[in-house]
Structure formats: C-alpha cells, structure tokens
Design a protein around this motif. Sequence first.
Motif, PDB file in Angstrom:
ATOM      1  N   THR A   4       0.836  -1.208   0.000  1.00 20.34           N
ATOM      2  CA  THR A   4       0.000   0.000   0.000  1.00 20.34           C
ATOM      3  C   THR A   4       0.863   1.247   0.000  1.00 20.34           C
ATOM      4  OG1 THR A   4      -1.786  -1.145   1.174  1.00 20.34           O
ATOM      5  CG2 THR A   4      -1.782   1.257   1.244  1.00 20.34           C
ATOM      6  N   GLU A   7       2.228   1.722  -3.496  1.00 18.00           N
ATOM      7  CA  GLU A   7       1.203   2.271  -4.394  1.00 18.00           C
ATOM      8  C   GLU A   7       1.012   3.762  -4.142  1.00 18.00           C
ATOM      9  OE1 GLU A   7      -2.077  -0.221  -3.465  1.00 18.00           O
ATOM     10  OE2 GLU A   7      -1.461  -1.834  -4.825  1.00 18.00           O
ATOM     11  N   ASN A  10       4.111   5.646  -5.514  1.00 19.05           N
ATOM     12  CA  ASN A  10       4.058   5.752  -6.975  1.00 19.05           C
ATOM     13  C   ASN A  10       3.055   6.819  -7.418  1.00 19.05           C
ATOM     14  OD1 ASN A  10       5.853   3.652  -6.962  1.00 19.05           O
ATOM     15  ND2 ASN A  10       4.676   2.311  -8.295  1.00 19.05           N
ATOM     16  N   VAL A  25      -5.633   6.885  -5.468  1.00 22.72           N
ATOM     17  CA  VAL A  25      -5.625   5.607  -4.731  1.00 22.72           C
ATOM     18  C   VAL A  25      -6.793   5.504  -3.750  1.00 22.72           C
ATOM     19  CG1 VAL A  25      -3.135   5.363  -4.962  1.00 22.72           C
ATOM     20  CG2 VAL A  25      -4.060   6.535  -2.947  1.00 22.72           C
ATOM     21  N   GLN A  69       8.266   0.378  -8.855  1.00 24.51           N
ATOM     22  CA  GLN A  69       7.504  -0.015 -10.039  1.00 24.51           C
ATOM     23  C   GLN A  69       7.704  -1.492 -10.364  1.00 24.51           C
ATOM     24  OE1 GLN A  69       9.159   2.886 -12.715  1.00 24.51           O
ATOM     25  NE2 GLN A  69       7.399   4.265 -12.546  1.00 24.51           N
ATOM     26  N   LEU A  72       5.771  -3.742  -7.754  1.00 19.34           N
ATOM     27  CA  LEU A  72       4.330  -3.785  -7.987  1.00 19.34           C
ATOM     28  C   LEU A  72       3.996  -4.543  -9.267  1.00 19.34           C
ATOM     29  CD1 LEU A  72       3.302  -0.174  -6.909  1.00 19.34           C
ATOM     30  CD2 LEU A  72       3.000  -2.304  -5.633  1.00 19.34           C
ATOM     31  N   GLU A  76       1.652  -7.926  -9.474  1.00 19.76           N
ATOM     32  CA  GLU A  76       0.533  -8.068 -10.400  1.00 19.76           C
ATOM     33  C   GLU A  76       0.700  -9.311 -11.267  1.00 19.76           C
ATOM     34  OE1 GLU A  76      -3.017  -7.526 -12.201  1.00 19.76           O
ATOM     35  OE2 GLU A  76      -2.227  -6.548 -10.403  1.00 19.76           O
TER      36      GLU A  76
END
Length: 286
Positions: A4, A7, A10, A25, A69, A72, A76
């Motif tokens: 979190t 995110e 970013n 977000v 980056q 994350l 994903e």
Amino acid sequence: MDLTQLEMFNAVAETGSITQAAAKVHRVPSNLTTRIRQLEADLGVDLFIRENQRLRLSPSGHNFLRYSQRILALVEEARMVVAGDEPQGLFSLGSLESTAAVRIPATLAEYNQRYPKIQFALATGPSGTMLDGVLDGTLNAAFADGPITHPGLEGIPVYREEMMIVTPHGHPPIQRASDVNGCSIYAFRANCSYRRHFESWFHADRAMPGTIHEMESYHGMLACVIAGAGIALIPRSMLESMPGHHQVNAWPLSENWRWLNTWLVWRRGAMTRQLEAFIEVLNPQL
C-alpha cells in the motif's frame, strides 16, 4: 514497508501532489502524508523534495521509484499467474526504427490478435535510448543492436542485418573507408549503435568521416543521399523497403563489418508473462 505504501508512493511520484495522489488511490490526503513519512523514516532518506504545495522526487526517490515499479509489476504478475488468467496488462516494447518498420509489423499484428487483453505500446529510437528505457523500467523489452554485455540485461539474438553504404547514384564502388575519406555522412544521434559502427569502420582504416549530420529518420537520410549531399549507412532490409532506393548506389561493408545482430533484450530477472507471450509469437522466426 508494504504494498500500500508503494502504491501511494508511486501515485505521489506520478502526480506531484498529495491531493491528486489521494484521489488516485482512493485515500484521504492525511493518510497519504502519514504513510509517505513512515516510508521515508523506514528507508532513512527523503524520497521527495517539498516545494510549497508540490512534491518532486529527490535523487533517492528517483532510484527508489524504479524498484517500486518493478515490485508492484511483479506482484501483479504473480496475481495473474495464480489466477490462471491469460496474459494481460501493459507491455511496453522499444525498437530500432528499421526493425519496427521492416521486421516486426506482422509479429505485432499476431501478438495483438492472440493476446487482446495486453495493452501494447511501441516506442522507437536508437539502441542507446532503447537500452536506457529497459534499464530504467519504462520499457519491458526492446530490440537493440547486439551483442548485449550490460550485466543488468539479458536477451536473445533475433535478426541478422546486412549493413550497406549508400551513396549518390553514379558513385564509384566502395571497398574500404579510405574510398570515402572526408565525405559528409548522415546518421542518427551519437547513442545510435549503427552510427558508432559506421564511425569505427572509418577509424579502423585510418580514415575520417567529414561532417556528421544528425537525422531523425532513414527516409531523411535517403533523401539527402539522393540529393548528392553525402553518404549513409542503412540496413539492407530497411533500404530495400523505401521508395527511392533505386536512385542510389549501395555496397555492403567489408566482411568483418558487414553483419550486425539485432537482439531482443530485457532486464535481467524481469521476465514477465507478457514478454514470454511475445517471445512465443516471435519464436518461429528465431
């Protein structure tokens, strides 16, 4: 440090604003401010330079952003693997202009048809720019002139290009660089591997090019050569695809300089499902 926080980091890096990042977000601004401060305390560095109501990345923040980056993106990818879904998400590919124009159009069409859930993006430029894009994470992979020796990269050779000296029509045959000593040449910017190859060909024969005119496209180079303004180095596959190629003379470089391999490269250890899928489509040509 948790996902979190990454995110949030970013989002702030992208927008430069706590308020805009919070909306992105779906959090309240005060929560973002607290979590970013906690992340900086955990890392022991300031990730942002705070100026009035704006935030911009500090040098440490720029370095951390690349890793954030990548983390994350890997998370994903792991979610998609576990879910068993077909490849999806963004796949950013870089390419030499000649490769994009001549070698890969059919491959890209098949890739888009076979994997419609992948958001495909293509950027073109000289090898140096493409490799920088892969290393800083803005490109997932790129076609570049090889061999690839950077320890942070890995890849596979894909295409073998025959390099041709292109001159105005009626020019005498060229067997060595001294035959065109002092001639003006047309080339891409200094970080283009083909340009470096061209200049090295001159220097190996104790010859020197004249003025080097930097161009943005092979079509521009060819037009200048047709006009009699100088010479250029162009891959045969690209040259033969362009209107006007019958209006010039062309000779291959001597055998030691004649062939260059184009590689598909990516960051070491950063093989993604999108990239695996692209290699599968490309594989019949290897």
